[in-house]
Structures are given as structure tokens and as C-alpha cells.
Design a protein around this motif. Sequence first.
Motif, mmCIF file in Angstrom:
data_model
loop_
_atom_site.group_PDB
_atom_site.id
_atom_site.type_symbol
_atom_site.label_atom_id
_atom_site.label_comp_id
_atom_site.label_asym_id
_atom_site.label_seq_id
_atom_site.Cartn_x
_atom_site.Cartn_y
_atom_site.Cartn_z
ATOM 1 N N ALA A 44 30.101 -58.923 -36.845
ATOM 2 C CA ALA A 44 30.221 -58.039 -35.685
ATOM 3 C C ALA A 44 31.662 -57.650 -35.382
ATOM 4 N N ASP A 45 32.603 -58.550 -35.666
ATOM 5 C CA ASP A 45 34.010 -58.212 -35.404
ATOM 6 C C ASP A 45 34.441 -56.961 -36.158
ATOM 7 N N ALA A 46 33.848 -56.707 -37.318
ATOM 8 C CA ALA A 46 34.209 -55.526 -38.116
ATOM 9 C C ALA A 46 33.774 -54.227 -37.436
ATOM 10 N N PHE A 47 32.913 -54.311 -36.437
ATOM 11 C CA PHE A 47 32.428 -53.135 -35.726
ATOM 12 C C PHE A 47 33.255 -52.824 -34.480
ATOM 13 N N HIS A 48 34.156 -53.737 -34.113
ATOM 14 C CA HIS A 48 34.988 -53.499 -32.926
ATOM 15 C C HIS A 48 35.914 -52.310 -33.156
ATOM 16 N N PRO A 49 36.050 -51.441 -32.161
ATOM 17 C CA PRO A 49 37.064 -50.393 -32.277
ATOM 18 C C PRO A 49 38.460 -51.020 -32.188
ATOM 19 N N ARG A 50 39.426 -50.318 -32.707
ATOM 20 C CA ARG A 50 40.814 -50.806 -32.725
ATOM 21 C C ARG A 50 41.280 -51.233 -31.335
ATOM 22 N N ALA A 51 40.875 -50.481 -30.306
ATOM 23 C CA ALA A 51 41.303 -50.795 -28.939
ATOM 24 C C ALA A 51 40.834 -52.190 -28.515
ATOM 25 N N TRP A 73 30.026 -51.276 -28.460
ATOM 26 C CA TRP A 73 30.055 -52.154 -29.634
ATOM 27 C C TRP A 73 28.680 -52.797 -29.842
ATOM 28 N N LEU A 74 28.085 -53.318 -28.781
ATOM 29 C CA LEU A 74 26.766 -53.943 -28.888
ATOM 30 C C LEU A 74 25.700 -52.932 -29.301
ATOM 31 N N ARG A 75 25.778 -51.721 -28.769
ATOM 32 C CA ARG A 75 24.809 -50.681 -29.155
ATOM 33 C C ARG A 75 24.950 -50.329 -30.633
ATOM 34 N N GLU A 76 26.169 -50.314 -31.139
ATOM 35 C CA GLU A 76 26.377 -50.057 -32.567
ATOM 36 C C GLU A 76 25.778 -51.178 -33.415
ATOM 37 N N LEU A 77 25.934 -52.414 -32.960
ATOM 38 C CA LEU A 77 25.353 -53.547 -33.674
ATOM 39 C C LEU A 77 23.820 -53.476 -33.655
ATOM 40 N N ALA A 78 23.257 -53.111 -32.516
ATOM 41 C CA ALA A 78 21.797 -52.942 -32.435
ATOM 42 C C ALA A 78 21.349 -51.838 -33.385
ATOM 43 N N GLY A 79 22.167 -50.793 -33.532
ATOM 44 C CA GLY A 79 21.865 -49.725 -34.476
ATOM 45 C C GLY A 79 21.863 -50.216 -35.914
ATOM 46 N N TRP A 80 22.769 -51.120 -36.245
ATOM 47 C CA TRP A 80 22.801 -51.706 -37.588
ATOM 48 C C TRP A 80 21.510 -52.480 -37.842
ATOM 49 N N ILE A 81 21.080 -53.264 -36.850
ATOM 50 C CA ILE A 81 19.818 -54.002 -36.977
ATOM 51 C C ILE A 81 18.668 -53.010 -37.139
ATOM 52 N N ALA A 82 18.645 -51.971 -36.325
ATOM 53 C CA ALA A 82 17.572 -50.970 -36.380
ATOM 54 C C ALA A 82 17.510 -50.285 -37.740
ATOM 55 N N ARG A 88 14.379 -49.772 -42.854
ATOM 56 C CA ARG A 88 14.258 -49.889 -44.319
ATOM 57 C C ARG A 88 13.360 -51.066 -44.726
ATOM 58 N N GLY A 89 12.825 -51.764 -43.752
ATOM 59 C CA GLY A 89 11.969 -52.911 -44.052
ATOM 60 C C GLY A 89 12.730 -54.121 -44.547
ATOM 61 N N GLU A 90 13.999 -54.216 -44.171
ATOM 62 C CA GLU A 90 14.858 -55.313 -44.629
ATOM 63 C C GLU A 90 15.090 -56.321 -43.508
ATOM 64 N N HIS A 91 15.131 -57.586 -43.879
ATOM 65 C CA HIS A 91 15.585 -58.632 -42.975
ATOM 66 C C HIS A 91 17.113 -58.568 -42.976
ATOM 67 N N SER A 92 17.756 -59.144 -41.962
ATOM 68 C CA SER A 92 19.212 -59.101 -41.928
ATOM 69 C C SER A 92 19.789 -60.330 -41.233
ATOM 70 N N VAL A 93 21.084 -60.532 -41.465
ATOM 71 C CA VAL A 93 21.838 -61.627 -40.861
ATOM 72 C C VAL A 93 23.115 -61.036 -40.274
ATOM 73 N N MET A 94 23.450 -61.474 -39.071
ATOM 74 C CA MET A 94 24.652 -60.991 -38.394
ATOM 75 C C MET A 94 25.356 -62.160 -37.733
ATOM 76 N N ALA A 95 26.674 -62.126 -37.723
ATOM 77 C CA ALA A 95 27.480 -63.056 -36.937
ATOM 78 C C ALA A 95 28.041 -62.260 -35.768
ATOM 79 N N CYS A 96 27.680 -62.665 -34.557
ATOM 80 C CA CYS A 96 28.102 -61.946 -33.349
ATOM 81 C C CYS A 96 28.178 -62.940 -32.202
ATOM 82 N N SER A 97 29.191 -62.836 -31.380
ATOM 83 C CA SER A 97 29.337 -63.779 -30.263
ATOM 84 C C SER A 97 28.088 -63.803 -29.378
ATOM 85 N N ALA A 98 27.546 -62.647 -29.006
ATOM 86 C CA ALA A 98 26.309 -62.561 -28.209
ATOM 87 C C ALA A 98 26.316 -63.577 -27.067
#
Length: 171
Positions: free
Chosen positions: A31-38, A57-66, A71-81
Motif C-alpha cells: 500500500a505504501d507504493a500507492f501513496h502520493p508524493r505529498a 489513497w484508500l479508495r485507490e487501494l480498494a480499486g486495486w482489490i476490485a 479478473r477472478g483473482e485472489h490477492s494479498v496486500m500489506a496496508c496499515s488499515a
Amino acid sequence: MHFVFMGVSGSGKTTVAQTVAERLGLPFAEADAFHPRANIDKMSEGVPLTDDDRWPWLRELAGWIAAHEARGEHSVMACSALRRDYRDVLRGGAPGVYFLHMDGPEDVILDRIAARPDHFMPPALLRSQLDTLEALEPDEEGAVFDVRLDVDTLVEGALGYVEQRLGSTYA
């Protein structure tokens, strides 16, 4: 199914999540890779993020999950949440989002943060993260893992949790 390894900075969520994803051949996002520079600049300066910083940032991460769900894929994410409402945003990406909380004492996590000087998150921000952290509630799908355990033990425990939910396909 989608597995979010959560916890404060230095809890080992990325190390464990990445290893589980590699072992199972699942897509992985840090998830850190999705943070904007600011956001990164702010945290690097020791300034905690606000909710206004986090929501896009969280909405972008939810979009990655979506996208993986589509695509019918399972996924793994590291995010503070760290908070329930943050996890609710992530859950909005797809049904079947599980949280694996890497949790432990502040002194253990501070030692880990101090051992990785190349990360943008300074040790001074750990207290603000701990103050923000909300434990998983009984109605949230997930499990808690004690970061005082060695990495191999954490990986095996998390792998067992994920494999149990995925079923025999990945066992």
C-alpha cells in the motif's frame, strides 16, 4: 478472496504478506507504493497523515482489490488499515476481504523500525499510529498474529490462515 495484512509501521506486515503471496503465487500490493508524493513527504517530515490524506489513497487501494476481483483473482496486500472505517473502504473493493493483523508491543515494533533506516516512516510516528489503531471487531473477518514470534512462524501461521480460506486449491 483478498487478504490485507494490517498493522502499524514496523509490524512486519509487508515481509509476511509478500512471502505468503510469493508462496501461493498471488498478486501482491504494498500500500505504501500507492501513496502520493505529498503523503510520503509529510510522513518523512514526521507529520501524521490526516483522513483527508488517507481517503483517496484508500479508495485507490480498494480499486486495486476490485480490479483483481473483476479478473477472478485472489490477492494479498500489506496496508496499515488502522481504523475500522479505513478497513470498510478496503472491504468496499470486493466481497471476501480478510484482515491479518500483525500486532505486538510498542517496544518490539520500535526496535524493528529503528533497524530499517531506509524507510520513510520515522520512529516518532509510531505513537500516532498506535493511538489511531483500532483492533479488529468481532464482525470483521480476520485474525491477529503476535509479532513477537519469528518471521518463519508468522509466515506459516498466516499461510495456514489464507490457505484455509482459499480451500484445497492452494493447500
